[in-house]
Design an enzyme around this catalytic site. Sequence first.
Site, PDB file in Angstrom:
ATOM      1  N   LYS A  19      10.246 -41.550  16.367  1.00  0.00           N
ATOM      2  CA  LYS A  19      10.282 -42.617  17.369  1.00  0.00           C
ATOM      3  C   LYS A  19       9.598 -42.144  18.640  1.00  0.00           C
ATOM      4  O   LYS A  19       9.540 -40.964  18.916  1.00  0.00           O
ATOM      5  CB  LYS A  19      11.734 -42.973  17.674  1.00  0.00           C
ATOM      6  CG  LYS A  19      12.248 -44.120  16.831  1.00  0.00           C
ATOM      7  CD  LYS A  19      13.493 -44.695  17.468  1.00  0.00           C
ATOM      8  CE  LYS A  19      13.993 -45.916  16.727  1.00  0.00           C
ATOM      9  NZ  LYS A  19      15.242 -46.429  17.285  1.00  0.00           N
TER      10      LYS A  19
ATOM     11  N   ARG B 285      28.255 -56.348  18.186  1.00  0.00           N
ATOM     12  CA  ARG B 285      28.240 -57.335  19.271  1.00  0.00           C
ATOM     13  C   ARG B 285      28.355 -58.749  18.744  1.00  0.00           C
ATOM     14  O   ARG B 285      29.004 -59.601  19.325  1.00  0.00           O
ATOM     15  CB  ARG B 285      26.945 -57.213  20.084  1.00  0.00           C
ATOM     16  CG  ARG B 285      26.829 -55.937  20.870  1.00  0.00           C
ATOM     17  CD  ARG B 285      25.394 -55.665  21.240  1.00  0.00           C
ATOM     18  NE  ARG B 285      24.567 -55.511  20.040  1.00  0.00           N
ATOM     19  CZ  ARG B 285      23.325 -55.087  20.045  1.00  0.00           C
ATOM     20  NH1 ARG B 285      22.727 -54.825  21.187  1.00  0.00           N
ATOM     21  NH2 ARG B 285      22.652 -54.950  18.928  1.00  0.00           N
TER      22      ARG B 285
ATOM     23  N   SER C  69      19.624 -51.960  24.354  1.00  0.00           N
ATOM     24  CA  SER C  69      18.703 -51.034  25.029  1.00  0.00           C
ATOM     25  C   SER C  69      17.291 -51.612  25.056  1.00  0.00           C
ATOM     26  O   SER C  69      16.566 -51.489  26.040  1.00  0.00           O
ATOM     27  CB  SER C  69      18.681 -49.680  24.305  1.00  0.00           C
ATOM     28  OG  SER C  69      19.940 -49.077  24.360  1.00  0.00           O
TER      29      SER C  69
ATOM     30  N   HIS D 256      27.268 -49.728  25.864  1.00  0.00           N
ATOM     31  CA  HIS D 256      27.622 -48.426  25.289  1.00  0.00           C
ATOM     32  C   HIS D 256      28.831 -47.835  26.013  1.00  0.00           C
ATOM     33  O   HIS D 256      29.759 -47.321  25.391  1.00  0.00           O
ATOM     34  CB  HIS D 256      26.442 -47.432  25.414  1.00  0.00           C
ATOM     35  CG  HIS D 256      25.252 -47.772  24.565  1.00  0.00           C
ATOM     36  ND1 HIS D 256      23.973 -47.867  25.077  1.00  0.00           N
ATOM     37  CD2 HIS D 256      25.136 -48.039  23.248  1.00  0.00           C
ATOM     38  CE1 HIS D 256      23.125 -48.168  24.103  1.00  0.00           C
ATOM     39  NE2 HIS D 256      23.808 -48.282  22.978  1.00  0.00           N
TER      40      HIS D 256
END
Length: 192
Positions: free
Chosen positions: A43, A92, A130, A19
């Site tokens: 969440k 990515r 993450s 990040h």
Amino acid sequence: MKRIKAIYPGSFDPPTNGHLDLIERGSKIFDELVVAILRNPEKDPLFSVADRRKMLEAMTSDFENVSVDTFDGLTVDYALRIEARAILRGIRAISDYEYELQMALMNRKLQPGLETVFMMPAEKYSYLSSRLVREVAQLGGSIDCLVPEVVGRKLREKMDVAHKFENGEQPTEKTHSDGKGKSSRKEMKKRL
Ligand code: PNS
């Protein structure tokens, strides 16, 4: 000339070196970059929004044109509200592409004037997420090269407290994301 403000939305639970790499790249091409943490009540994150905000503020303090904010609801509505003209997202690997493309096209449908800009983080972070950082930390692996120092410290604190709970020791810090309840490694695992 018009100044271009962009948002970099995400969950950042926790923020990683990937990040940070993207924030640095974004800060070089946009006049202003707002790192926007989604407040998602559905969440069950490892870190509270307040903690994630603090970590992101600390790790981006050297960038003059970067700020940190939180939002809920649609990303495009938030972008419009703060007069941003672009959404920055990282890709990515090819595996990210389908989901990101879907999201970018849906956002364009909702708000045609807003552009999504994809950037690639440095190759050395192409495997980093993450979710994996949470998993490695929770299972006792080293996360030193994966996250900024401030995040590593916070993760170790959390794992330490979870470990104490497991061993029946008195905790010194609240670990649950809302700060109300107890937490243990098992509970943390559920949240991975
Ligand atoms: O870091 P993440 O979890 O991949 O970020 C995903 C995020 C927060 C960018 C995405 O879930 C989002 O934009 N959520 C806000 C709600 C929204 O706008 N949904 C429609 C997206 S097409």
